[in-house]
Design a protein around this motif. Structure first.
Motif, mmCIF file in Angstrom:
data_model
loop_
_atom_site.group_PDB
_atom_site.id
_atom_site.type_symbol
_atom_site.label_atom_id
_atom_site.label_comp_id
_atom_site.label_asym_id
_atom_site.label_seq_id
_atom_site.Cartn_x
_atom_site.Cartn_y
_atom_site.Cartn_z
ATOM 1 N N PHE A 1 0.893 -1.099 -0.039
ATOM 2 C CA PHE A 1 0.062 -0.125 0.059
ATOM 3 C C PHE A 1 0.748 1.329 -0.037
ATOM 4 C CE2 PHE A 1 -2.223 3.474 2.265
ATOM 5 C CZ PHE A 1 -3.566 3.518 1.690
ATOM 6 N N SER A 2 1.889 1.150 0.682
ATOM 7 C CA SER A 2 2.859 2.368 1.030
ATOM 8 C C SER A 2 3.537 2.625 -0.300
ATOM 9 C CB SER A 2 3.689 2.148 2.128
ATOM 10 O OG SER A 2 3.160 2.284 3.461
ATOM 11 N N GLU A 3 3.925 1.782 -0.747
ATOM 12 C CA GLU A 3 4.693 1.552 -2.174
ATOM 13 C C GLU A 3 3.818 2.117 -3.280
ATOM 14 O OE1 GLU A 3 6.679 -2.211 -2.639
ATOM 15 O OE2 GLU A 3 8.316 -1.778 -1.144
ATOM 16 N N ASP B 1 9.378 6.898 4.030
ATOM 17 C CA ASP B 1 9.473 6.262 4.983
ATOM 18 C C ASP B 1 8.741 6.626 6.273
ATOM 19 O OD1 ASP B 1 11.099 4.283 3.490
ATOM 20 O OD2 ASP B 1 13.110 5.038 4.496
ATOM 21 N N LYS B 2 8.719 7.808 6.620
ATOM 22 C CA LYS B 2 8.230 8.568 7.671
ATOM 23 C C LYS B 2 6.534 8.290 7.662
ATOM 24 C CE LYS B 2 7.649 13.079 9.916
ATOM 25 N NZ LYS B 2 7.751 14.537 9.920
ATOM 26 N N GLU C 1 4.155 6.406 10.406
ATOM 27 C CA GLU C 1 3.230 7.053 11.140
ATOM 28 C C GLU C 1 1.868 5.995 10.510
ATOM 29 O OE1 GLU C 1 3.114 10.776 9.058
ATOM 30 O OE2 GLU C 1 4.387 11.609 10.531
ATOM 31 N N LEU C 2 1.694 5.528 9.252
ATOM 32 C CA LEU C 2 0.546 4.374 9.089
ATOM 33 C C LEU C 2 0.683 3.478 10.189
ATOM 34 C CD1 LEU C 2 -1.688 3.628 7.379
ATOM 35 C CD2 LEU C 2 0.050 2.713 5.617
ATOM 36 N N GLU D 1 -1.373 0.653 14.967
ATOM 37 C CA GLU D 1 -1.365 0.069 16.241
ATOM 38 C C GLU D 1 -2.343 0.894 17.180
ATOM 39 O OE1 GLU D 1 2.526 0.565 18.551
ATOM 40 O OE2 GLU D 1 3.241 -0.300 16.842
ATOM 41 N N LYS D 2 -2.631 2.066 17.074
ATOM 42 C CA LYS D 2 -3.515 2.785 18.024
ATOM 43 C C LYS D 2 -4.740 2.053 17.905
ATOM 44 C CE LYS D 2 -0.927 7.249 18.336
ATOM 45 N NZ LYS D 2 -1.064 8.573 17.698
#
Length: 90
Positions: A48-50, A56-57, A61-62, A67-68
């Motif tokens: 998804f990120s790619e 990277d930041k 954050e994602l 996690e939250k």
């Protein structure tokens, strides 16, 4: 007396706002999928990120956001071992 230079605010292009809004919507969809399944795979988050050219930041954050939201990140390999590859729809 010398005058201090003040930084002018960064100019945000309309395309950047649209990209940010689109990414926000996509992130919310990913979070919802994670909530439904109770987990996401590391591989799907990385993919998804790619696909959306996250830095990277932004990827970190994602992951913190997931996690939250109490969405577990698991490896695809672990899922395959635990449930068998034929049962996965991720």
């Amino acid at each position: 007396m010398a005058m201090k230079k003040t930084k002018s605010p960064k100019t945000v292009k309309p395309s950047q706002i649209n990209d940010a809004e689109a990414n926000k919507e996509l992130i919310l969809e990913l979070v919802e999928r994670g909530k439904r399944n109770g987990f996401l795979t590391y591989e799907s988050v990385l993919e998804f990120s790619e696909e959306h050219n996250f830095t990277d930041k932004e990827t970190d954050e994602l992951q913190q956001m997931l996690e939250k939201e109490h969405i577990d990140l698991v490896s695809l390999e672990d899922l395959e071992e635990e449930h068998g590859a034929s049962n996965l729809f991720i």
